[in-house]
Scaffold this motif. Sequence first.
Motif, PDB file in Angstrom:
ATOM      1  N   MET A   1       0.826  -1.207   0.000  1.00 34.51           N
ATOM      2  CA  MET A   1       0.000   0.000   0.000  1.00 34.51           C
ATOM      3  C   MET A   1       0.864   1.261   0.000  1.00 34.51           C
ATOM      4  O   MET A   1       0.448   2.285  -0.520  1.00 34.51           O
ATOM      5  N   ASP A   2       2.056   1.147   0.542  1.00 30.22           N
ATOM      6  CA  ASP A   2       3.000   2.259   0.618  1.00 30.22           C
ATOM      7  C   ASP A   2       3.195   2.923  -0.745  1.00 30.22           C
ATOM      8  O   ASP A   2       2.956   4.117  -0.915  1.00 30.22           O
ATOM      9  N   GLN A   3       3.591   2.136  -1.734  1.00 31.83           N
ATOM     10  CA  GLN A   3       3.855   2.680  -3.076  1.00 31.83           C
ATOM     11  C   GLN A   3       2.569   3.127  -3.763  1.00 31.83           C
ATOM     12  O   GLN A   3       2.572   4.105  -4.503  1.00 31.83           O
ATOM     13  N   LEU A   4       1.477   2.449  -3.490  1.00 31.55           N
ATOM     14  CA  LEU A   4       0.192   2.838  -4.085  1.00 31.55           C
ATOM     15  C   LEU A   4      -0.210   4.248  -3.653  1.00 31.55           C
ATOM     16  O   LEU A   4      -0.680   5.053  -4.462  1.00 31.55           O
ATOM     17  N   ILE A   5      -0.020   4.544  -2.380  1.00 33.27           N
ATOM     18  CA  ILE A   5      -0.361   5.879  -1.868  1.00 33.27           C
ATOM     19  C   ILE A   5       0.575   6.920  -2.467  1.00 33.27           C
ATOM     20  O   ILE A   5       0.136   7.990  -2.895  1.00 33.27           O
ATOM     21  N   THR A   6       1.861   6.612  -2.520  1.00 31.22           N
ATOM     22  CA  THR A   6       2.821   7.543  -3.121  1.00 31.22           C
ATOM     23  C   THR A   6       2.448   7.819  -4.578  1.00 31.22           C
ATOM     24  O   THR A   6       2.421   8.974  -5.015  1.00 31.22           O
ATOM     25  N   ASP A   7       2.165   6.763  -5.312  1.00 29.01           N
ATOM     26  CA  ASP A   7       1.799   6.921  -6.725  1.00 29.01           C
ATOM     27  C   ASP A   7       0.515   7.727  -6.877  1.00 29.01           C
ATOM     28  O   ASP A   7       0.405   8.597  -7.750  1.00 29.01           O
ATOM     29  N   TRP A   8      -0.462   7.450  -6.031  1.00 27.66           N
ATOM     30  CA  TRP A   8      -1.739   8.160  -6.107  1.00 27.66           C
ATOM     31  C   TRP A   8      -1.540   9.644  -5.834  1.00 27.66           C
ATOM     32  O   TRP A   8      -2.044  10.498  -6.575  1.00 27.66           O
ATOM     33  N   LEU A   9      -0.810   9.959  -4.755  1.00 28.04           N
ATOM     34  CA  LEU A   9      -0.566  11.367  -4.411  1.00 28.04           C
ATOM     35  C   LEU A   9       0.237  12.072  -5.504  1.00 28.04           C
ATOM     36  O   LEU A   9      -0.048  13.223  -5.841  1.00 28.04           O
ATOM     37  N   THR A  10       1.222  11.387  -6.043  1.00 30.69           N
ATOM     38  CA  THR A  10       2.026  11.970  -7.118  1.00 30.69           C
ATOM     39  C   THR A  10       1.155  12.304  -8.325  1.00 30.69           C
ATOM     40  O   THR A  10       1.253  13.390  -8.901  1.00 30.69           O
ATOM     41  N   LEU A  69       3.031  12.654   4.509  1.00 25.87           N
ATOM     42  CA  LEU A  69       1.615  12.272   4.559  1.00 25.87           C
ATOM     43  C   LEU A  69       1.473  10.771   4.361  1.00 25.87           C
ATOM     44  O   LEU A  69       0.765  10.098   5.112  1.00 25.87           O
ATOM     45  N   LYS A  70       2.160  10.232   3.386  1.00 28.28           N
ATOM     46  CA  LYS A  70       2.111   8.789   3.124  1.00 28.28           C
ATOM     47  C   LYS A  70       2.592   8.002   4.332  1.00 28.28           C
ATOM     48  O   LYS A  70       1.967   7.023   4.743  1.00 28.28           O
ATOM     49  N   GLN A  71       3.687   8.428   4.943  1.00 30.14           N
ATOM     50  CA  GLN A  71       4.220   7.729   6.116  1.00 30.14           C
ATOM     51  C   GLN A  71       3.225   7.733   7.261  1.00 30.14           C
ATOM     52  O   GLN A  71       3.049   6.724   7.952  1.00 30.14           O
ATOM     53  N   GLN A  72       2.544   8.857   7.470  1.00 37.99           N
ATOM     54  CA  GLN A  72       1.556   8.945   8.543  1.00 37.99           C
ATOM     55  C   GLN A  72       0.359   8.041   8.261  1.00 37.99           C
ATOM     56  O   GLN A  72      -0.141   7.370   9.152  1.00 37.99           O
ATOM     57  N   ILE A  73      -0.090   8.020   7.025  1.00 35.29           N
ATOM     58  CA  ILE A  73      -1.228   7.168   6.673  1.00 35.29           C
ATOM     59  C   ILE A  73      -0.874   5.703   6.892  1.00 35.29           C
ATOM     60  O   ILE A  73      -1.662   4.951   7.475  1.00 35.29           O
ATOM     61  N   ILE A  74       0.307   5.290   6.477  1.00 35.69           N
ATOM     62  CA  ILE A  74       0.747   3.902   6.665  1.00 35.69           C
ATOM     63  C   ILE A  74       0.837   3.583   8.153  1.00 35.69           C
ATOM     64  O   ILE A  74       0.339   2.555   8.597  1.00 35.69           O
TER      65      ILE A  74
END
Length: 81
Positions: A1-10, A69-74
């Motif tokens: 999910m980590d990379q998915l969130i990064t990709d989505w935010l990007t 933000l991604k780190q906090q969500i994870i």
Amino acid sequence: MDQLITDWLTEYLSPYFKANDLAVDINTSFDTLGLDSVTRVEMIGALEEAFGLDLDPVLGFEYPTIKSLKQQIIAQEVTHA
């Protein structure tokens, strides 16, 4: 999910990087991108919808980069799992 969130935010923030003639960088602050309070709350709402999460709308202010933000969500999801 980590990379998915990064990709989505990007992807979500891509127009802001382009509008400011900036290379996409997960450490660029939302202030630098010109995100106002409404845009940040909308971004958090879109994240909730995209990933089925329950997020506090203030996360976009407290964690003002894609990376933070991604780190906090994870971290939040691991805590609630």
